[in-house]
Design a protein around this motif. Structure first.
Motif, PDB file in Angstrom:
ATOM      1  N   SER A 218      39.843  37.530   0.927  1.00 24.81           N
ATOM      2  CA  SER A 218      39.212  38.171  -0.232  1.00 24.81           C
ATOM      3  C   SER A 218      40.202  39.070  -0.966  1.00 24.81           C
ATOM      4  N   ALA A 219      41.150  39.669  -0.215  1.00 26.82           N
ATOM      5  CA  ALA A 219      42.174  40.502  -0.846  1.00 26.82           C
ATOM      6  C   ALA A 219      43.090  39.664  -1.741  1.00 26.82           C
ATOM      7  N   VAL A 220      43.387  38.438  -1.319  1.00 25.38           N
ATOM      8  CA  VAL A 220      44.196  37.539  -2.145  1.00 25.38           C
ATOM      9  C   VAL A 220      43.444  37.198  -3.427  1.00 25.38           C
ATOM     10  N   ALA A 221      42.149  36.900  -3.289  1.00 16.74           N
ATOM     11  CA  ALA A 221      41.335  36.574  -4.467  1.00 16.74           C
ATOM     12  C   ALA A 221      41.283  37.750  -5.437  1.00 16.74           C
ATOM     13  N   ARG A 222      41.197  38.949  -4.887  1.00 18.92           N
ATOM     14  CA  ARG A 222      41.149  40.148  -5.734  1.00 18.92           C
ATOM     15  C   ARG A 222      42.486  40.377  -6.438  1.00 18.92           C
ATOM     16  N   LYS A 223      43.594  40.271  -5.683  1.00 16.48           N
ATOM     17  CA  LYS A 223      44.903  40.532  -6.264  1.00 16.48           C
ATOM     18  C   LYS A 223      45.219  39.555  -7.390  1.00 16.48           C
ATOM     19  N   GLU A 224      44.863  38.283  -7.185  1.00 18.40           N
ATOM     20  CA  GLU A 224      45.155  37.264  -8.186  1.00 18.40           C
ATOM     21  C   GLU A 224      44.069  37.175  -9.251  1.00 18.40           C
ATOM     22  N   ARG A 225      43.102  38.101  -9.189  1.00 19.48           N
ATOM     23  CA  ARG A 225      42.023  38.189 -10.174  1.00 19.48           C
ATOM     24  C   ARG A 225      41.341  36.840 -10.398  1.00 19.48           C
ATOM     25  N   VAL A 257      45.406  32.371  11.101  1.00 19.59           N
ATOM     26  CA  VAL A 257      46.844  32.171  10.874  1.00 19.59           C
ATOM     27  C   VAL A 257      47.079  31.586   9.482  1.00 19.59           C
ATOM     28  N   SER A 258      46.254  30.643   9.078  1.00 19.45           N
ATOM     29  CA  SER A 258      46.389  30.035   7.745  1.00 19.45           C
ATOM     30  C   SER A 258      46.177  31.066   6.649  1.00 19.45           C
ATOM     31  N   THR A 259      45.194  31.943   6.836  1.00 16.14           N
ATOM     32  CA  THR A 259      44.926  32.989   5.858  1.00 16.14           C
ATOM     33  C   THR A 259      46.072  33.980   5.780  1.00 16.14           C
ATOM     34  N   LEU A 260      46.637  34.318   6.936  1.00 22.23           N
ATOM     35  CA  LEU A 260      47.789  35.219   6.965  1.00 22.23           C
ATOM     36  C   LEU A 260      48.960  34.624   6.189  1.00 22.23           C
ATOM     37  N   ASN A 261      49.182  33.330   6.337  1.00 22.15           N
ATOM     38  CA  ASN A 261      50.280  32.668   5.623  1.00 22.15           C
ATOM     39  C   ASN A 261      50.059  32.702   4.113  1.00 22.15           C
ATOM     40  N   ILE A 262      48.819  32.476   3.688  1.00 23.24           N
ATOM     41  CA  ILE A 262      48.507  32.532   2.260  1.00 23.24           C
ATOM     42  C   ILE A 262      48.736  33.945   1.727  1.00 23.24           C
ATOM     43  N   SER A 263      48.316  34.924   2.499  1.00 27.02           N
ATOM     44  CA  SER A 263      48.494  36.311   2.084  1.00 27.02           C
ATOM     45  C   SER A 263      49.972  36.668   1.979  1.00 27.02           C
ATOM     46  N   TYR A 264      50.753  36.201   2.946  1.00 24.29           N
ATOM     47  CA  TYR A 264      52.198  36.474   2.919  1.00 24.29           C
ATOM     48  C   TYR A 264      52.835  35.848   1.676  1.00 24.29           C
ATOM     49  N   ASP A 265      52.429  34.623   1.349  1.00 27.56           N
ATOM     50  CA  ASP A 265      52.961  33.945   0.161  1.00 27.56           C
ATOM     51  C   ASP A 265      52.690  34.737  -1.112  1.00 27.56           C
ATOM     52  N   ALA A 266      51.578  35.490  -1.127  1.00 27.00           N
ATOM     53  CA  ALA A 266      51.179  36.219  -2.328  1.00 27.00           C
ATOM     54  C   ALA A 266      51.817  37.602  -2.425  1.00 27.00           C
ATOM     55  N   LEU A 267      52.562  38.016  -1.392  1.00 29.25           N
ATOM     56  CA  LEU A 267      53.189  39.340  -1.402  1.00 29.25           C
ATOM     57  C   LEU A 267      54.388  39.388  -2.341  1.00 29.25           C
ATOM     58  N   GLY A 268      54.629  40.557  -2.884  1.00 31.16           N
ATOM     59  CA  GLY A 268      55.847  40.779  -3.661  1.00 31.16           C
ATOM     60  C   GLY A 268      57.037  40.940  -2.727  1.00 31.16           C
ATOM     61  N   ALA A 269      58.230  40.945  -3.294  1.00 29.89           N
ATOM     62  CA  ALA A 269      59.456  40.985  -2.490  1.00 29.89           C
ATOM     63  C   ALA A 269      59.549  42.249  -1.639  1.00 29.89           C
ATOM     64  N   THR A 270      59.175  43.400  -2.203  1.00 22.46           N
ATOM     65  CA  THR A 270      59.288  44.662  -1.458  1.00 22.46           C
ATOM     66  C   THR A 270      58.314  44.698  -0.289  1.00 22.46           C
ATOM     67  N   ALA A 271      57.089  44.236  -0.522  1.00 27.83           N
ATOM     68  CA  ALA A 271      56.097  44.209   0.559  1.00 27.83           C
ATOM     69  C   ALA A 271      56.552  43.276   1.683  1.00 27.83           C
ATOM     70  N   ARG A 272      57.183  42.155   1.315  1.00 24.91           N
ATOM     71  CA  ARG A 272      57.709  41.239   2.338  1.00 24.91           C
ATOM     72  C   ARG A 272      58.802  41.908   3.164  1.00 24.91           C
ATOM     73  N   GLU A 273      59.592  42.750   2.507  1.00 26.28           N
ATOM     74  CA  GLU A 273      60.647  43.465   3.228  1.00 26.28           C
ATOM     75  C   GLU A 273      60.053  44.514   4.167  1.00 26.28           C
ATOM     76  N   MET A 274      58.997  45.161   3.720  1.00 28.89           N
ATOM     77  CA  MET A 274      58.406  46.236   4.514  1.00 28.89           C
ATOM     78  C   MET A 274      57.603  45.719   5.702  1.00 28.89           C
ATOM     79  N   LEU A 275      57.020  44.534   5.587  1.00 27.77           N
ATOM     80  CA  LEU A 275      56.138  44.012   6.638  1.00 27.77           C
ATOM     81  C   LEU A 275      56.801  43.980   8.022  1.00 27.77           C
ATOM     82  N   PRO A 276      57.964  43.337   8.189  1.00 29.92           N
ATOM     83  CA  PRO A 276      58.580  43.321   9.517  1.00 29.92           C
ATOM     84  C   PRO A 276      59.134  44.681   9.934  1.00 29.92           C
ATOM     85  N   ARG A 277      59.462  45.520   8.965  1.00 31.61           N
ATOM     86  CA  ARG A 277      60.015  46.828   9.316  1.00 31.61           C
ATOM     87  C   ARG A 277      58.952  47.708   9.963  1.00 31.61           C
ATOM     88  N   VAL A 278      57.783  47.805   9.346  1.00 34.40           N
ATOM     89  CA  VAL A 278      56.734  48.640   9.938  1.00 34.40           C
ATOM     90  C   VAL A 278      56.073  47.930  11.118  1.00 34.40           C
TER      91      VAL A 278
END
Length: 335
Positions: A218-225, A257-278
């Motif tokens: 649902s967060a992906v649907a919201r972000k992509e309006r 797992v499939s939903t997580l992959n879709i969500s990751y695909d929709a992340l911006g570059a900075t969020a992708r960088e922060m995900l493994p760090r935190v």
């Protein structure tokens, strides 16, 4: 006077538990029934199904009604892998004076006596890391068969120790799944078509009533309006087909797992960088910790916010021993 508790210092209570009314009643009954030869209760279910939220809600419910006048204590055990570490976590949560300074045998004896003699509730969340620890299992077997207190554990599987009372937390029904999805989607007044689409995507063939998957999708649907869920539904089906080919993924976790992959695909570059760090944090962390891990990465705070918006990161509030309110972040174990 309210019973002693550490709940204010623990982040994690969910404002609304969608579709868990009957489950919470079953859990309350299991906690309240006489425990002749029932030493403890285990709340079980797959990862991301809502065990922590249900256990936290149970702790607050019992504390607010003063059912355990000697105290209600919540001990997060994520990242704990030995019985010795778990004893320390329990002793600290219960506020037992001088607990860290005595031998493990004395720590264990103190906890067993607490459960036997006092009307306390000890909630230990996420004991998967110590489930197969022989010392921990022996400790559970030594709990008095008719204790005055209660011990509630959360784990993906039952402990299979004599005296256990299991309560299984299953998938959500379609109606509460749809309600949860629509809130995450941000649609205040959905049309009949939108509600129907949400019902399809939350159904057995796709999100299958998995709360964490519903929140993330649902967060992906919201972000992509999205006005329609057609594209999300097709992407989810494609990802599920790919995930099913990966034999490392359990069948019950395919939708998540499939939903997580879709969500990751929709992340911006900075969020992708922060995900493994935190993601290196086993438990909760403050914003200063995220800042330190960000290093020279620009816009790291925006990346953190995006991870929260995608439900890949959770934020709560806790009160320190000095009364200061602090914001705490945590990544869900399934993420």
């Amino acid at each position: 006077k309210a019973a002693p508790s550490n709940l204010a210092a623990v982040s994690g209570r969910t404002a609304t538990l969608y579709g868990r009314g009957e489950d919470m009643v079953r859990l309350a009954r299991a906690m309240g029934e006489p425990l002749q030869r029932r030493r403890f209760v285990t709340l079980t279910g797959m990862g991301g199904i809502g065990k922590t939220a249900a256990a936290m809600e149970s702790a607050h419910w019992h504390w607010e009604r003063d059912y355990f006048p000697d105290g209600v204590f919540f001990a997060p055990a994520r990242g704990v892998t030995t019985h010795a570490e778990l004893l320390i976590a329990l002793g600290r949560a219960a506020g037992i004076a001088g607990f860290d300074q005595v031998a493990p045998e004395e720590q264990e004896a103190a906890l067993l006596a607490l459960l036997k003699e006092r009307r306390v509730l000890l909630v230990v969340d996420n004991v998967d890391g110590v489930r197969d620890d022989k010392a921990f299992r022996a400790f559970l077997e030594r709990i008095d068969p008719s204790p005055a207190g209660r011990l509630l554990l959360t784990c993906r599987r039952r402990m299979e120790v004599d005296g256990e009372r299991e309560v299984v937390l299953g998938r959500l029904q379609v109606e509460p799944s749809v309600a949860l999805f629509l809130v995450g989607w941000g649609i205040e007044h959905p049309s009949r078509e939108q509600a129907g689409e949400a019902a399809v995507i939350c159904g057995a063939g796709l999100l299958a009533g998995h709360p964490q998957a519903v929140l993330i999708a649902s967060a992906v649907a919201r972000k992509e309006r999205m006005v329609s869920l057609t594209s999300l539904r097709e992407r989810l089906r494609e990802r599920m087909a790919e995930t099913l080919k990966d034999r490392r993924t359990a069948e019950e976790e395919v939708s998540l797992v499939s939903t997580l992959n879709i969500s990751y695909d929709a992340l911006g570059a900075t969020a992708r960088e922060m995900l493994p760090r935190v993601g290196i944090y086993e438990g909760v962390f403050r914003e200063e910790g995220a800042r330190a891990l960000a290093g020279e990465l620009g816009g790291w705070r925006d990346g953190l916010i995006e991870l929260l918006e995608h439900h890949l990161l959770e934020k709560g509030e806790a009160t320190t021993t000095t009364g200061e309110k602090v914001e705490l972040y945590q990544m869900h174990p399934v993420v």
